[in-house]
Design a protein around this motif. Sequence first.
Motif, mmCIF file in Angstrom:
data_model
loop_
_atom_site.group_PDB
_atom_site.id
_atom_site.type_symbol
_atom_site.label_atom_id
_atom_site.label_comp_id
_atom_site.label_asym_id
_atom_site.label_seq_id
_atom_site.Cartn_x
_atom_site.Cartn_y
_atom_site.Cartn_z
ATOM 1 N N ARG A 4 0.923 -1.029 -0.080
ATOM 2 C CA ARG A 4 0.044 -0.070 -0.226
ATOM 3 C C ARG A 4 0.906 1.122 0.140
ATOM 4 N NH1 ARG A 4 -3.892 0.335 5.012
ATOM 5 N NH2 ARG A 4 -3.471 2.359 5.455
ATOM 6 N N LEU A 5 0.782 2.055 -1.040
ATOM 7 C CA LEU A 5 1.422 3.120 -1.181
ATOM 8 C C LEU A 5 0.787 4.165 -0.954
ATOM 9 C CD1 LEU A 5 3.481 3.053 -4.772
ATOM 10 C CD2 LEU A 5 4.363 3.441 -2.388
ATOM 11 N N TRP A 21 5.898 -0.333 7.645
ATOM 12 C CA TRP A 21 5.880 0.870 6.860
ATOM 13 C C TRP A 21 7.273 1.246 6.451
ATOM 14 C CZ3 TRP A 21 1.501 2.411 4.242
ATOM 15 C CH2 TRP A 21 0.415 2.094 4.785
ATOM 16 N N VAL A 22 7.563 1.752 5.563
ATOM 17 C CA VAL A 22 9.108 2.213 5.110
ATOM 18 C C VAL A 22 8.827 3.522 4.064
ATOM 19 C CG1 VAL A 22 10.201 -0.182 5.298
ATOM 20 C CG2 VAL A 22 9.154 0.606 3.041
ATOM 21 N N PRO A 43 10.395 11.577 1.884
ATOM 22 C CA PRO A 43 9.958 11.358 2.780
ATOM 23 C C PRO A 43 8.328 11.746 3.163
ATOM 24 C CG PRO A 43 11.837 13.097 2.780
ATOM 25 C CD PRO A 43 11.344 12.598 1.051
ATOM 26 N N ARG A 44 7.566 12.033 1.991
ATOM 27 C CA ARG A 44 6.222 12.442 2.082
ATOM 28 C C ARG A 44 5.446 11.157 1.775
ATOM 29 N NH1 ARG A 44 5.107 14.855 5.578
ATOM 30 N NH2 ARG A 44 2.975 14.701 4.947
ATOM 31 N N HIS A 45 6.076 9.866 1.363
ATOM 32 C CA HIS A 45 5.356 8.849 0.670
ATOM 33 C C HIS A 45 5.965 7.466 1.596
ATOM 34 C CE1 HIS A 45 4.991 11.879 -2.589
ATOM 35 N NE2 HIS A 45 3.943 11.148 -2.812
ATOM 36 N N VAL A 46 4.999 6.841 1.849
ATOM 37 C CA VAL A 46 5.432 5.494 2.721
ATOM 38 C C VAL A 46 4.775 4.582 1.799
ATOM 39 C CG1 VAL A 46 5.780 6.512 4.843
ATOM 40 C CG2 VAL A 46 3.256 5.874 4.212
ATOM 41 N N LEU A 47 5.451 3.132 2.246
ATOM 42 C CA LEU A 47 4.720 1.967 1.509
ATOM 43 C C LEU A 47 4.630 0.831 2.781
ATOM 44 C CD1 LEU A 47 4.634 -0.311 -0.611
ATOM 45 C CD2 LEU A 47 6.812 -0.499 -0.597
ATOM 46 N N GLY A 48 3.381 0.186 2.789
ATOM 47 C CA GLY A 48 2.987 -0.743 3.819
ATOM 48 C C GLY A 48 3.107 -2.051 3.226
ATOM 49 N N LEU A 49 3.980 -2.954 4.034
ATOM 50 C CA LEU A 49 4.071 -4.209 3.334
ATOM 51 C C LEU A 49 3.922 -5.151 4.662
ATOM 52 C CD1 LEU A 49 7.270 -4.034 1.303
ATOM 53 C CD2 LEU A 49 4.826 -4.426 0.236
ATOM 54 N N ALA A 50 3.652 -6.440 4.163
ATOM 55 C CA ALA A 50 3.475 -7.510 5.239
ATOM 56 C C ALA A 50 4.859 -7.999 5.225
ATOM 57 C CB ALA A 50 2.638 -8.620 4.774
#
Length: 133
Positions: free
Chosen positions: A21-22, A101-102, A107-114
């Motif tokens: 999820r971006l 989340w990484v 710095p304003r965008h994050v990626l959520g991964l299992a």
Amino acid sequence: MWPEPVERIASFLRASHAHGRLEELAPGVDSPPGPSARARAFECDGRVVVVLAPADRALDHGRLARRAGCGELRAAAPHAFPYQGTRVYVDRALLSVRTVWVEAGSPRHVLGLAPRQLLRLTRAETGVFSRDE
């Protein structure tokens, strides 16, 4: 439309058939919507290693150096997700959360991964590299 660095990550996710999820953080929001990992890069005897550890915990440089087989760790320029061209380590504390989340291209965008997706996409090894501050 994502900014170009974020779109590169989105393209990588699509090509990898990964479920992530971006998100762009809302104005005034400085942290992702869940547990986050901080990626830190180090020069290690002529190669670069990246470690992902909980953002709220201190990194144990000695443990990382021993695991990576380094005589000395020196801070290196950060690499963007998925940290290609580096050896990646993920702290085991991140494996117990549902979504990690990484930072994702800015710095304003994050990626959520299992966590398992994170390990697969980065080809990471696991270990204990953090400690309570």
